[in-house]
Design a protein around this motif. Structure first.
Motif, mmCIF file in Angstrom:
data_model
loop_
_atom_site.group_PDB
_atom_site.id
_atom_site.type_symbol
_atom_site.label_atom_id
_atom_site.label_comp_id
_atom_site.label_asym_id
_atom_site.label_seq_id
_atom_site.Cartn_x
_atom_site.Cartn_y
_atom_site.Cartn_z
ATOM 1 N N VAL A 138 45.909 40.106 40.669
ATOM 2 C CA VAL A 138 47.034 39.197 40.687
ATOM 3 C C VAL A 138 46.808 38.290 39.725
ATOM 4 N N ASP A 139 47.896 38.074 38.536
ATOM 5 C CA ASP A 139 47.798 36.943 37.746
ATOM 6 C C ASP A 139 46.729 37.237 36.526
ATOM 7 N N HIS A 140 46.203 38.361 36.563
ATOM 8 C CA HIS A 140 45.261 38.358 35.491
ATOM 9 C C HIS A 140 45.810 39.166 34.229
ATOM 10 N N GLY A 141 47.240 39.215 34.032
ATOM 11 C CA GLY A 141 47.993 39.542 32.810
ATOM 12 C C GLY A 141 48.547 40.763 32.379
ATOM 13 N N LYS A 142 48.743 41.546 33.629
ATOM 14 C CA LYS A 142 49.357 43.050 33.386
ATOM 15 C C LYS A 142 50.625 43.131 32.854
ATOM 16 N N THR A 143 51.534 42.033 33.260
ATOM 17 C CA THR A 143 53.002 41.988 33.028
ATOM 18 C C THR A 143 52.882 41.548 31.491
ATOM 19 N N VAL B 273 43.404 54.604 32.872
ATOM 20 C CA VAL B 273 43.736 53.326 33.399
ATOM 21 C C VAL B 273 43.040 52.026 32.771
ATOM 22 N N ILE B 274 43.942 51.284 32.508
ATOM 23 C CA ILE B 274 43.654 49.653 31.566
ATOM 24 C C ILE B 274 43.041 48.836 32.770
ATOM 25 N N LEU B 275 41.812 48.598 33.226
ATOM 26 C CA LEU B 275 41.516 47.677 34.057
ATOM 27 C C LEU B 275 41.572 46.238 33.332
ATOM 28 N N ILE B 276 42.429 45.361 33.865
ATOM 29 C CA ILE B 276 42.520 44.132 33.094
ATOM 30 C C ILE B 276 41.869 43.110 33.945
ATOM 31 N N VAL B 277 41.092 42.099 33.498
ATOM 32 C CA VAL B 277 40.191 41.337 34.280
ATOM 33 C C VAL B 277 40.274 39.785 33.478
ATOM 34 N N ALA B 278 40.860 38.960 34.093
ATOM 35 C CA ALA B 278 40.978 37.694 33.303
ATOM 36 C C ALA B 278 39.593 36.921 33.374
ATOM 37 N N ALA B 279 39.322 36.643 32.032
ATOM 38 C CA ALA B 279 37.908 36.082 31.760
ATOM 39 C C ALA B 279 37.626 34.621 32.412
ATOM 40 N N ASP B 280 38.704 33.971 32.724
ATOM 41 C CA ASP B 280 38.460 32.633 33.349
ATOM 42 C C ASP B 280 38.304 32.655 34.777
ATOM 43 N N ASP B 281 38.702 33.830 35.477
ATOM 44 C CA ASP B 281 38.766 34.027 36.877
ATOM 45 C C ASP B 281 37.559 35.136 37.295
ATOM 46 N N GLY B 282 37.515 36.176 36.453
ATOM 47 C CA GLY B 282 36.323 37.212 36.791
ATOM 48 C C GLY B 282 36.986 38.197 37.971
ATOM 49 N N VAL B 283 36.005 39.094 38.200
ATOM 50 C CA VAL B 283 36.348 40.196 39.083
ATOM 51 C C VAL B 283 36.697 39.734 40.461
ATOM 52 N N MET B 284 37.842 40.143 40.761
ATOM 53 C CA MET B 284 38.443 39.484 42.162
ATOM 54 C C MET B 284 38.760 40.991 43.199
ATOM 55 N N PRO B 285 39.111 40.561 44.168
ATOM 56 C CA PRO B 285 39.216 41.650 45.187
ATOM 57 C C PRO B 285 40.053 42.860 44.808
ATOM 58 N N THR C 293 40.713 43.493 41.698
ATOM 59 C CA THR C 293 39.866 44.330 40.440
ATOM 60 C C THR C 293 39.229 45.417 41.035
ATOM 61 N N VAL C 294 38.299 45.086 42.315
ATOM 62 C CA VAL C 294 37.611 46.189 42.718
ATOM 63 C C VAL C 294 38.505 47.392 43.379
ATOM 64 N N GLU C 295 39.407 46.946 44.148
ATOM 65 C CA GLU C 295 40.463 47.858 44.740
ATOM 66 C C GLU C 295 40.927 48.835 43.582
ATOM 67 N N ALA C 296 41.500 48.566 42.493
ATOM 68 C CA ALA C 296 41.810 48.948 41.357
ATOM 69 C C ALA C 296 40.775 49.970 40.885
ATOM 70 N N LEU C 297 39.754 49.432 40.666
ATOM 71 C CA LEU C 297 38.464 50.177 40.180
ATOM 72 C C LEU C 297 38.365 51.512 40.928
ATOM 73 N N ASN C 298 38.153 51.242 42.444
ATOM 74 C CA ASN C 298 38.020 52.158 43.298
ATOM 75 C C ASN C 298 39.073 53.469 43.220
#
Ligand code: GTP
Ligand code: MG
Length: 454
Positions: free
Chosen positions: A173-178, A238-250, A252-257
């Protein structure tokens, strides 16, 4: 002890008196005719046996009758289309029969044991899947070669052509998908030409270096997984988007899985690189710990540092998507019978049921009659992502279609059928089957009640 007559029980179990008597004979229970009575606990045993039989074997029990049917051997890995050809049946018909039997699969799907059984049942044959590595005598090999050559000569060669990749953006959430989707849409050349206004139809088409990329508009993994739960996999990358100021978050891992489970290639977008507190290397380390090793570190995961806000490196990201698409050789038969999947649908006050579909094979045309899982309709109009009225839709591309009789569900598949009658019959069959299943449930319930009272 309470008793029940054979004919009553047969009726409840929805089988013939004769068959029930045979079952009882097998169980060693004496019963002379349909007017004979048996103990209700025996009735319950019969009911359970039948149910287990149905659930566990689902067809195997019919071995005795099976021998009388023609046994057709198909190679392991054969598609439905291939099997249809072998059977000499129109592929539409086979797909339709499968839909009726509860298998919503494209003609390109590989025939597994269950599908083989369903096809066999529908066409009164036995399909035997032959493992490819199986020992075959030279004689047999020759025979197979001759036959396949003969068939190859009969059927026109399939024209498989490249198709655009279908991409889903996932991330926390809030990592910039939209923001990323908006930026890509905004800078999309085709949209500019058409006046710059993209219409929301559930998916957008972007052009990069005159190559198309299709983005599913619903970011996040709910849509992705709920489609997959229905057996519809539309996403190619899949584009896995990760905010560089926030890092890998729950998430992110779910989406990856989810992406891993679906075996979909992942391109990582490390976002918000414009922010002063951006730590892209930390993100790379975190992802590496999860098994996604960046290319620059010797791994094989493409990672692009972007800013969805300023647009920095977004072009490069699109470039990478096209590269992955090319490596994965995404192709489709543009001349096949059209089939695809619903990604969104709703009832529109003015237009009636509208569905956004993605075509997966063939070319969908205005006027086509489409059979979905729960409804059908003749395509009255098609609208693309720029709101234009279009006459045809080729593989990977989305369109909003009008003319359906009911609103289908997201994830439902469709195929084109020859005429309205065919579609109507299939849906009638489907509705009838649904009714029967409901009735069966009621019957089951009343039978259980009866046993309880005794
Ligand atoms: P959800 O839909 O809520 O899961 O969020 P999202 O992943 O769609 O994120 P969204 O695009 O809404 O972005 C969240 C916030 O981050 C917004 O305020 C954006 O303006 C901001 N943002 C997104 N991308 C960037 C970026 O590259 N740089 C900066 N500085 N801000 C960004
Ligand atoms: Mg969002």
């Amino acid at each position: 002890k309470r008793k029940i007559r054979i004919y009553e029980l047969a009726k409840m179990l929805n089988i013939e008196n004769k068959n029930l008597l045979e079952i009882l004979q097998d169980l060693g229970v004496e019963a002379k005719s349909h007017m004979s009575s048996i103990d209700t606990d025996i009735a319950q045993i019969v009911e359970e046996t039948l149910r287990e039989d149905k659930e566990a074997k689902h067809g195997d029990s019919k071995e005795a009758t099976v021998t009388a049917k023609e046994v057709i051997r198909i190679d392991e890995g054969s598609t439905i289309e291939r099997v249809a050809k072998i059977l000499g049946k129109p592929v539409n018909l086979v797909v339709k029969e499968l839909i009726t039997a509860g298998f919503m699969v494209p003609a390109s799907a590989i025939v597994n044991d269950e599908i083989a059984k369903a096809i066999g049942k529908a066409f009164n044959v036995v399909l035997s899947i032959v493992p490819v590595e199986a020992e075959v005598s030279d004689e047999e090999k020759k025979e197979v070669a001759i036959q396949s050559e003969r068939k190859r000569q009969q059927e026109p060669p399939k024209k498989l052509l490249p198709r655009p990749p279908i991409v889903t953006v996932m991330g926390h959430v809030d990592h910039g998908k939209t923001t990323l989707l908006d930026y890509i849409r905004k800078t999309n050349v085709t949209a500019k030409e058409a006046g710059g206004i993209t219409q929301h139809i559930g998916a957008s088409v972007v052009e990069h270096n005159s190559k198309k990329i299709v983005f599913l508009d619903t970011p996040g993994h709910e849509a992705f997984t709920s489609m997959r739960a229905r057996g519809a996999q539309v996403t190619d990358i899949v584009i896995l988007i990760v905010a560089a100021d926030d890092g890998v978050m729950p998430q992110t891992v779910e989406a990856l899985n989810h992406a891993k489970a679906a075996n979909v290639p992942i391109v990582v977008a490390i976002n918000k690189i414009d922010k002063p507190n951006a730590k892209p290397d930390r993100v790379k380390q975190q992802l590496a710990d999860l098994g996604l090793i960046p290319e620059e570190w010797g791994g094989d995961t493409i990672m692009v540092e972007i800013s969805a806000k300023t647009g920095l490196n977004v072009d490069e990201l699109l470039e990478m998507i096209l590269l992955v698409a090319e490596m994965n050789e995404l192709v489709a038969d543009y001349e096949a019978n059209p089939e695809g999947v619903v990604i969104e649908a709703q009832l529109d006050k003015g237009k009636g049921p509208v569905a956004t579909v993605i075509v997966q094979q063939g070319t969908l045309r205005r006027g086509d009659i489409l059979l979905f899982e729960t409804t059908w309709g003749r395509v009255r109009a098609m609208i693309d992502h720029l709101g234009r009225n279009i006459k045809e839709v080729t593989p990977s591309l989305p369109a909003e279609i009008l003319g359906l009789n009911e609103v289908p569900q997201a994830g439902e598949r469709f195929v084109r059928v020859e005429d309205e009658k065919e579609a109507r019959d299939a849906i009638d069959k489907y509705l009838e089957k649904k009714r029967q299943q409901e009735m069966q449930a009621v019957k089951r319930a009343s039978l259980e009640e009866l046993f309880e009272q005794m």
